[in-house]
Design a protein around this motif. Structure first.
Motif, PDB file in Angstrom:
ATOM      1  N   VAL A 122     -20.150 -23.325   7.657  1.00 31.66           N
ATOM      2  CA  VAL A 122     -18.891 -23.749   8.012  1.00 31.66           C
ATOM      3  C   VAL A 122     -18.594 -25.512   7.630  1.00 31.66           C
ATOM      4  CG1 VAL A 122     -18.467 -22.459  10.070  1.00 31.66           C
ATOM      5  CG2 VAL A 122     -19.632 -24.625  10.456  1.00 31.66           C
ATOM      6  N   GLY A 123     -19.484 -25.813   6.712  1.00 31.78           N
ATOM      7  CA  GLY A 123     -19.452 -27.349   6.501  1.00 31.78           C
ATOM      8  C   GLY A 123     -18.698 -27.867   5.171  1.00 31.78           C
ATOM      9  N   PHE A 124     -18.067 -26.995   4.427  1.00 34.50           N
ATOM     10  CA  PHE A 124     -17.369 -27.284   3.060  1.00 34.50           C
ATOM     11  C   PHE A 124     -16.009 -27.554   3.132  1.00 34.50           C
ATOM     12  CE2 PHE A 124     -21.354 -25.181   1.535  1.00 34.50           C
ATOM     13  CZ  PHE A 124     -21.944 -26.124   0.775  1.00 34.50           C
ATOM     14  N   GLY A 125     -15.611 -27.951   4.336  1.00 39.09           N
ATOM     15  CA  GLY A 125     -14.222 -28.276   4.544  1.00 39.09           C
ATOM     16  C   GLY A 125     -13.997 -29.836   4.929  1.00 39.09           C
ATOM     17  N   ILE A 126     -12.628 -30.065   4.869  1.00 44.22           N
ATOM     18  CA  ILE A 126     -12.318 -31.437   5.366  1.00 44.22           C
ATOM     19  C   ILE A 126     -12.786 -31.636   6.730  1.00 44.22           C
ATOM     20  CG2 ILE A 126     -10.222 -32.658   6.327  1.00 44.22           C
ATOM     21  CD1 ILE A 126     -10.563 -33.107   3.354  1.00 44.22           C
ATOM     22  N   VAL A 127     -13.274 -32.711   7.155  1.00 44.54           N
ATOM     23  CA  VAL A 127     -13.551 -33.102   8.792  1.00 44.54           C
ATOM     24  C   VAL A 127     -12.486 -32.781   9.573  1.00 44.54           C
ATOM     25  CG1 VAL A 127     -14.182 -35.253  10.289  1.00 44.54           C
ATOM     26  CG2 VAL A 127     -14.816 -35.324   7.802  1.00 44.54           C
TER      27      VAL A 127
ATOM     28  N   PHE B 124     -13.745 -26.261   0.118  1.00 44.47           N
ATOM     29  CA  PHE B 124     -13.877 -24.855   0.282  1.00 44.47           C
ATOM     30  C   PHE B 124     -13.249 -24.260   1.291  1.00 44.47           C
ATOM     31  CE2 PHE B 124     -17.466 -25.289  -2.853  1.00 44.47           C
ATOM     32  CZ  PHE B 124     -17.085 -24.435  -3.745  1.00 44.47           C
ATOM     33  N   GLY B 125     -12.273 -25.113   2.274  1.00 43.12           N
ATOM     34  CA  GLY B 125     -11.839 -24.519   3.553  1.00 43.12           C
ATOM     35  C   GLY B 125     -10.132 -24.261   3.107  1.00 43.12           C
ATOM     36  N   ILE B 126      -9.485 -24.105   4.174  1.00 45.33           N
ATOM     37  CA  ILE B 126      -8.012 -23.817   3.933  1.00 45.33           C
ATOM     38  C   ILE B 126      -7.505 -24.906   3.636  1.00 45.33           C
ATOM     39  CG2 ILE B 126      -6.233 -23.481   5.738  1.00 45.33           C
ATOM     40  CD1 ILE B 126      -7.212 -20.844   4.870  1.00 45.33           C
ATOM     41  N   VAL B 127      -6.261 -24.912   3.193  1.00 44.23           N
ATOM     42  CA  VAL B 127      -5.453 -26.203   2.892  1.00 44.23           C
ATOM     43  C   VAL B 127      -5.307 -27.010   4.066  1.00 44.23           C
ATOM     44  CG1 VAL B 127      -3.189 -27.212   1.869  1.00 44.23           C
ATOM     45  CG2 VAL B 127      -4.524 -25.169   0.761  1.00 44.23           C
ATOM     46  N   PRO B 128      -5.543 -28.190   4.315  1.00 40.64           N
ATOM     47  CA  PRO B 128      -5.403 -29.078   5.352  1.00 40.64           C
ATOM     48  C   PRO B 128      -3.853 -29.126   5.714  1.00 40.64           C
ATOM     49  CG  PRO B 128      -6.902 -30.027   3.921  1.00 40.64           C
ATOM     50  CD  PRO B 128      -6.113 -28.971   3.124  1.00 40.64           C
ATOM     51  N   GLU B 129      -3.465 -29.292   6.903  1.00 43.06           N
ATOM     52  CA  GLU B 129      -1.902 -29.611   7.359  1.00 43.06           C
ATOM     53  C   GLU B 129      -1.801 -30.828   7.162  1.00 43.06           C
ATOM     54  OE1 GLU B 129      -1.085 -27.516  11.141  1.00 43.06           O
ATOM     55  OE2 GLU B 129      -1.998 -25.824  10.700  1.00 43.06           O
ATOM     56  N   ASN B 130      -2.774 -31.649   7.169  1.00 49.62           N
ATOM     57  CA  ASN B 130      -2.415 -33.236   7.165  1.00 49.62           C
ATOM     58  C   ASN B 130      -2.355 -33.624   5.734  1.00 49.62           C
ATOM     59  OD1 ASN B 130      -3.561 -35.790   6.913  1.00 49.62           O
ATOM     60  ND2 ASN B 130      -4.034 -35.863   9.049  1.00 49.62           N
TER      61      ASN B 130
ATOM     62  N   PRO C 114      -8.769  -8.554 -22.032  1.00 46.69           N
ATOM     63  CA  PRO C 114      -9.463  -9.626 -21.390  1.00 46.69           C
ATOM     64  C   PRO C 114      -8.737 -10.023 -20.157  1.00 46.69           C
ATOM     65  CG  PRO C 114      -9.917 -10.057 -23.659  1.00 46.69           C
ATOM     66  CD  PRO C 114      -8.952  -9.037 -23.508  1.00 46.69           C
ATOM     67  N   LEU C 115      -9.103 -10.228 -18.937  1.00 49.12           N
ATOM     68  CA  LEU C 115      -8.444 -10.540 -17.896  1.00 49.12           C
ATOM     69  C   LEU C 115      -9.431 -11.564 -16.965  1.00 49.12           C
ATOM     70  CD1 LEU C 115      -6.020 -10.267 -15.864  1.00 49.12           C
ATOM     71  CD2 LEU C 115      -7.315  -8.514 -14.818  1.00 49.12           C
ATOM     72  N   VAL C 116      -8.830 -12.870 -16.856  1.00 48.29           N
ATOM     73  CA  VAL C 116      -9.477 -13.730 -16.046  1.00 48.29           C
ATOM     74  C   VAL C 116      -8.601 -14.213 -14.814  1.00 48.29           C
ATOM     75  CG1 VAL C 116     -10.247 -16.136 -16.020  1.00 48.29           C
ATOM     76  CG2 VAL C 116     -10.613 -14.743 -18.017  1.00 48.29           C
ATOM     77  N   LEU C 117      -9.362 -14.078 -13.696  1.00 46.87           N
ATOM     78  CA  LEU C 117      -8.375 -14.485 -12.593  1.00 46.87           C
ATOM     79  C   LEU C 117      -8.961 -15.583 -11.833  1.00 46.87           C
ATOM     80  CD1 LEU C 117      -8.884 -10.481 -11.054  1.00 46.87           C
ATOM     81  CD2 LEU C 117      -6.884 -11.363 -12.115  1.00 46.87           C
ATOM     82  N   VAL C 118      -8.107 -16.440 -11.315  1.00 41.07           N
ATOM     83  CA  VAL C 118      -8.451 -17.705 -10.618  1.00 41.07           C
ATOM     84  C   VAL C 118      -8.034 -17.485  -9.087  1.00 41.07           C
ATOM     85  CG1 VAL C 118      -8.274 -20.162 -10.512  1.00 41.07           C
ATOM     86  CG2 VAL C 118      -8.192 -18.794 -12.653  1.00 41.07           C
ATOM     87  N   SER C 119      -9.152 -17.869  -8.186  1.00 39.88           N
ATOM     88  CA  SER C 119      -8.733 -17.957  -6.762  1.00 39.88           C
ATOM     89  C   SER C 119      -9.343 -18.952  -6.150  1.00 39.88           C
ATOM     90  CB  SER C 119      -8.836 -16.406  -6.350  1.00 39.88           C
ATOM     91  OG  SER C 119      -8.331 -16.464  -5.124  1.00 39.88           O
ATOM     92  N   ASN C 120      -8.848 -19.470  -5.084  1.00 43.73           N
ATOM     93  CA  ASN C 120      -9.703 -20.266  -4.133  1.00 43.73           C
ATOM     94  C   ASN C 120     -10.441 -19.843  -3.224  1.00 43.73           C
ATOM     95  OD1 ASN C 120      -7.497 -21.927  -5.111  1.00 43.73           O
ATOM     96  ND2 ASN C 120      -7.967 -23.508  -3.483  1.00 43.73           N
ATOM     97  N   GLU C 121     -11.581 -20.142  -3.130  1.00 39.03           N
ATOM     98  CA  GLU C 121     -12.578 -19.947  -2.107  1.00 39.03           C
ATOM     99  C   GLU C 121     -12.352 -20.697  -0.896  1.00 39.03           C
ATOM    100  OE1 GLU C 121     -15.140 -17.491  -1.442  1.00 39.03           O
ATOM    101  OE2 GLU C 121     -14.681 -18.561   0.585  1.00 39.03           O
ATOM    102  N   VAL C 122     -11.866 -20.181   0.025  1.00 42.64           N
ATOM    103  CA  VAL C 122     -11.442 -20.937   1.287  1.00 42.64           C
ATOM    104  C   VAL C 122     -11.868 -20.578   2.495  1.00 42.64           C
ATOM    105  CG1 VAL C 122      -9.011 -21.130   0.231  1.00 42.64           C
ATOM    106  CG2 VAL C 122      -9.553 -19.132   1.607  1.00 42.64           C
TER     107      VAL C 122
END
Lengths: 169, 169, 169
Positions: A122-127, B124-130, C114-122
């Motif tokens: 859980v440590g890879f996000g914003i504080v 690596f987290g959700i987009v922050p609201e701030n 060829p298909l490249v998919l980009v996504s955010n790890e969140v």
């Protein structure tokens, strides 16, 4: 002992189950979830739906070290997950968190059979703005470090795929 | 130059220190923390408690590029951490952030001795609201990319364990 | 098919473009962004500024499966990014999300070139307080797992550097 870390919905539980199921059963599933609300009840149901005998389920929302110590010798044990256990311990104002985490690390170190521990990274996000969330993140990070030192194998699960960060791939 | 990335309480500082301590001392510790509040003061104390001579500590909450340039040739330097320096620069309304990050990248590129940079991976987290948190996340990500291009080695620390993502393991 | 995961400002788009540009053009860029506000417009402009012929851009904020199916056979296709498409689908109250993700997985599986998919790890942060954010995180995690099973190659981009977690490095 194997420590399986992963993000939310990363497939870490399923991967951890596959490690246990590669061994002869019965297998012991130690569930740490406490059903505080509907969302949690739904998640628990989702996880339980994947397990049937030879899985046997033991609930340990609070006394996880004792449950790990009491497993029969040689019985493969899956703990899913440490994050919920830590949350429960932090929300219990009567708890001595340092003593409990010491006891947990010691119980894992001296487990009598194969032990797989699942936990959320859980440590890879914003504080976080929330102070409890910051404290939780710190406690989880410290616990993971201690268990990773003891573990034979540490795996980070990303999109259902295991990335081995300690031990044999 | 080595860039050490990691999450909160991932053991990244301890790992970075071990890289420096593998070389002959004295070692220079460049601290970027500014003690805004009690929580930060506590974290600073926690980090300082691990350092004694042959560690020498230099504070650089703002003028980090100059401090890196002024290190004696050959002196191993640990910067802990870039995240706090970037936070300080972003909170300083008089700062020219683009010029400062350019200066930092250039100072790191031409460092006279071994240089280890510690920074938090926060994307690596959700987009922050701030909005400030979103901007911080963007700036940190861009800075990491630029430094990773220059670095001889880039390591992601997970649960205290180094995962080498550039250079020799 | 290659799935490129990464955090915010991790360099995942640039890396994904480099995979496509290693093949003979023209190349098809499938943009899923919807310009809801100025911040998003700025990000879209930032991404577009890096593309010129032989790149051809097709917008698919909603009907991504059809756009993938309609690509000429052999044409390299880059989808940037799944995160925005999933966001758009979740914000569309008339959408059948399960059916749409099934259609997407099937379109990717049977892509003609060829298909490249980009996504955010969140998923590597603290549990978000916002229920929609929690649901998004769950949906994104499940989608990544499904696509990772099908993909020939899965890459996690950290600080601009590719870490191969499935397939050949």
């Amino acid at each position: 002992m194997t420590l399986v870390l992963g993000g939310a919905r990363s497939g870490k539980s399923r991967y951890a189950e596959s490690l246990i199921e590669a061994r002869p059963g019965p297998w012991r599933y130690v569930a740490t979830a406490q059903a505080w609300d509907d969302e949690m009840r739904e998640r628990i149901a989702h996880h339980r739906a994947r397990r049937a005998p030879p899985w046997e389920t033991v609930d340990a929302p609070r006394d996880l070290p004792a449950v790990i110590r009491q497993a029969p010798a040689g019985r493969p044990v899956l703990v899913d997950c440490l994050t919920l256990w830590l949350t429960n311990a932090m929300l219990d104002e009567a708890a001595d968190l340092a003593a409990e985490t010491d006891a947990l690390v010691e119980a894992c170190r001296s487990a009598a059979g194969p032990l797989v521990l699942v936990s959320n990274e859980v440590g890879f996000g914003i504080v976080p703005e929330n102070a409890l969330a910051r404290r939780f993140r710190d406690e989880a990070g410290r616990l993971h470090q201690r268990l990773a030192t003891t573990a034979d194998r540490v795996v980070l699960v990303v999109a259902g795929l295991p990335v081995t960060i300690k031990g044999d791939a």
